[in-house]
Design an enzyme around this catalytic site. Sequence first.
Site, PDB file in Angstrom:
ATOM      1  N   LYS A 111       0.836  -1.210   0.000  1.00  0.00           N
ATOM      2  CA  LYS A 111       0.000   0.000   0.000  1.00  0.00           C
ATOM      3  C   LYS A 111       0.872   1.261   0.000  1.00  0.00           C
ATOM      4  CE  LYS A 111      -4.258  -1.577   0.118  1.00  0.00           C
ATOM      5  NZ  LYS A 111      -4.735  -2.571   1.082  1.00  0.00           N
ATOM      6  N   LYS A 194      -5.403 -12.068  -8.200  1.00  0.00           N
ATOM      7  CA  LYS A 194      -6.417 -12.035  -7.146  1.00  0.00           C
ATOM      8  C   LYS A 194      -7.644 -11.226  -7.556  1.00  0.00           C
ATOM      9  CE  LYS A 194      -7.130  -9.973  -2.778  1.00  0.00           C
ATOM     10  NZ  LYS A 194      -6.694  -8.894  -1.940  1.00  0.00           N
ATOM     11  N   LYS A 197     -11.517  -5.723  -5.196  1.00  0.00           N
ATOM     12  CA  LYS A 197     -12.335  -4.566  -5.549  1.00  0.00           C
ATOM     13  C   LYS A 197     -11.536  -3.513  -6.298  1.00  0.00           C
ATOM     14  CE  LYS A 197     -13.560  -5.171  -1.327  1.00  0.00           C
ATOM     15  NZ  LYS A 197     -14.166  -5.367  -0.013  1.00  0.00           N
TER      16      LYS A 197
HETATM   17  P1  TYM Z   1     -11.032  -7.497   2.782  1.00  0.00           P
HETATM   18  O1  TYM Z   1     -12.160  -6.571   3.042  1.00  0.00           O
HETATM   19  O2  TYM Z   1     -10.020  -7.115   1.786  1.00  0.00           O
HETATM   20  O3  TYM Z   1     -11.594  -8.897   2.385  1.00  0.00           O
HETATM   21  C1  TYM Z   1     -12.546  -9.544   3.227  1.00  0.00           C
HETATM   22  C2  TYM Z   1     -12.281 -11.028   3.270  1.00  0.00           C
HETATM   23  O4  TYM Z   1     -12.350 -11.557   1.949  1.00  0.00           O
HETATM   24  C3  TYM Z   1     -11.161 -12.285   1.665  1.00  0.00           C
HETATM   25  N1  TYM Z   1     -10.833 -12.104   0.245  1.00  0.00           N
HETATM   26  C4  TYM Z   1     -10.481 -13.104  -0.556  1.00  0.00           C
HETATM   27  N2  TYM Z   1     -10.345 -14.417  -0.325  1.00  0.00           N
HETATM   28  C5  TYM Z   1      -9.988 -15.194  -1.370  1.00  0.00           C
HETATM   29  N3  TYM Z   1      -9.768 -14.711  -2.627  1.00  0.00           N
HETATM   30  C6  TYM Z   1      -9.875 -13.395  -2.888  1.00  0.00           C
HETATM   31  N4  TYM Z   1      -9.677 -12.945  -4.123  1.00  0.00           N
HETATM   32  C7  TYM Z   1     -10.247 -12.518  -1.837  1.00  0.00           C
HETATM   33  N5  TYM Z   1     -10.456 -11.187  -1.738  1.00  0.00           N
HETATM   34  C8  TYM Z   1     -10.808 -10.942  -0.451  1.00  0.00           C
HETATM   35  C9  TYM Z   1     -10.093 -11.691   2.554  1.00  0.00           C
HETATM   36  O5  TYM Z   1      -9.049 -12.604   2.781  1.00  0.00           O
HETATM   37  C10 TYM Z   1     -10.882 -11.397   3.802  1.00  0.00           C
HETATM   38  O6  TYM Z   1     -10.977 -12.562   4.589  1.00  0.00           O
HETATM   39  N6  TYM Z   1      -8.204  -6.812   6.850  1.00  0.00           N
HETATM   40  C11 TYM Z   1      -9.367  -7.483   6.329  1.00  0.00           C
HETATM   41  C12 TYM Z   1     -10.644  -7.109   7.051  1.00  0.00           C
HETATM   42  C13 TYM Z   1     -10.576  -7.384   8.514  1.00  0.00           C
HETATM   43  C14 TYM Z   1     -10.648  -8.655   9.154  1.00  0.00           C
HETATM   44  C15 TYM Z   1     -10.509  -8.398  10.524  1.00  0.00           C
HETATM   45  C16 TYM Z   1     -10.792  -9.951   8.660  1.00  0.00           C
HETATM   46  C17 TYM Z   1     -10.414  -6.440   9.485  1.00  0.00           C
HETATM   47  N7  TYM Z   1     -10.378  -7.063  10.696  1.00  0.00           N
HETATM   48  C18 TYM Z   1     -10.517  -9.433  11.462  1.00  0.00           C
HETATM   49  C19 TYM Z   1     -10.822 -10.988   9.603  1.00  0.00           C
HETATM   50  C20 TYM Z   1     -10.669 -10.721  10.966  1.00  0.00           C
HETATM   51  C21 TYM Z   1      -9.530  -7.080   4.865  1.00  0.00           C
HETATM   52  O7  TYM Z   1      -9.022  -6.086   4.421  1.00  0.00           O
HETATM   53  O8  TYM Z   1     -10.323  -7.905   4.153  1.00  0.00           O
END
Ligand code: TYM
Length: 330
Positions: A111, A194, A197
């Site tokens: 980032k 991957k 969004k």
């Molecule tokens: P975020 O919002 O980017 O994504 C949410 C969840 O979706 C999963 N994910 C994917 N898994 C497989 N293939 C993909 N292409 C893909 N894109 C997204 C992510 O691994 C995630 O599980 N930091 C986290 C949000 C968060 C969180 C937490 C998650 C904040 N606190 C505590 C679990 C526990 C995030 O940015 O996810």
Amino acid sequence: MKTVLSGIRPTGNLHLGNYYGAMINFLKMQEENKCYFFIADWHSLTTHPNPQLLHANVRNILSEYLACGLDPEKATIYVQSDVPEIAELYLLLNMHAYLGELEKTVSFKEKARQNPENVNAGLLTYPVLMATDILIHNADYVPVGKDQEQHLEMTRNYAKRFNSKYGVEYFKEPAAYNYGKELIKIPGLDGSGKMGKSDGNCIYLIDEPKTIEKKVKKALTDNGPEAPNTPKPDYIENLFTILKVVSTPEVVAYYDNLWNTGETKWYGNLKKQLAEDIIKVTAPVQERIGHIKNDDAYLRKVTKEGAEKARESARKTLKEVREIMGFKSF
Ligand code: TYM
């Protein structure tokens, strides 16, 4: 009964990556465990979202969670910023997080490289906030995709560090929900690694069937295998990765066999099948999403009750952590 916690940043709509990464088996999961599903709105602040979009996105993710079948009677569904106890535990844990390890985090480096003008302190301590989300309910399992593996590892380190510093066995070391197996990474349809969004390569749960067909049709392919039993190039492997999660093993084996025998001219059928099977996943969500999204009273009730339940658990943890760390009242 185990505690499971899953979170998603509100930066758009749920896509197939979120669904298979963070919500695997969630219907069964909410029956068998104490589940917390939350919307990580504080996390999204690192990229300075427009306040109007932030709220609209929280509404999107919340309604889509519910439309997917998450049941507020069974799981605790809440918005992170409705639980101020998280901010206090984050402050306390920050005192145990070191600059060197935070600077080495892959997501931070990525980032910071992408947005050198916005390397804020929240971005640096993002893994501490995520660890707080998990530890505040002392979760046993966290369903996450491959991209969050390092953050989960850091959470275990913070839990261990806290326990050892204060000579307690307080925090559990949370594991990925599908521990022992490789975490999943749903690829994009553009041949990239991957689905994400910000990468504009997503199939969203709210995409209409026609949109899904169009997106899948446009996925990168080639003229077919050049010879029998050659390895698949990444962009073809990607299509198979998605096929494996939405279709039956028989369907996957059928197309795998076509690839291995070196036949050509079947990509059209593969894409048709893929789109059809994705639509089977998304159709029930779309059926429900419309009225949930506009039902303010229902959304208010869900988030209010969710926040109350989440705060009860968070308050308990915070009280115990304060005591362990030596805070006392007069
Ligand atoms: P975020 O919002 O980017 O994504 C949410 C969840 O979706 C999963 N994910 C994917 N898994 C497989 N293939 C993909 N292409 C893909 N894109 C997204 C992510 O691994 C995630 O599980 N930091 C986290 C949000 C968060 C969180 C937490 C998650 C904040 N606190 C505590 C679990 C526990 C995030 O940015 O996810």
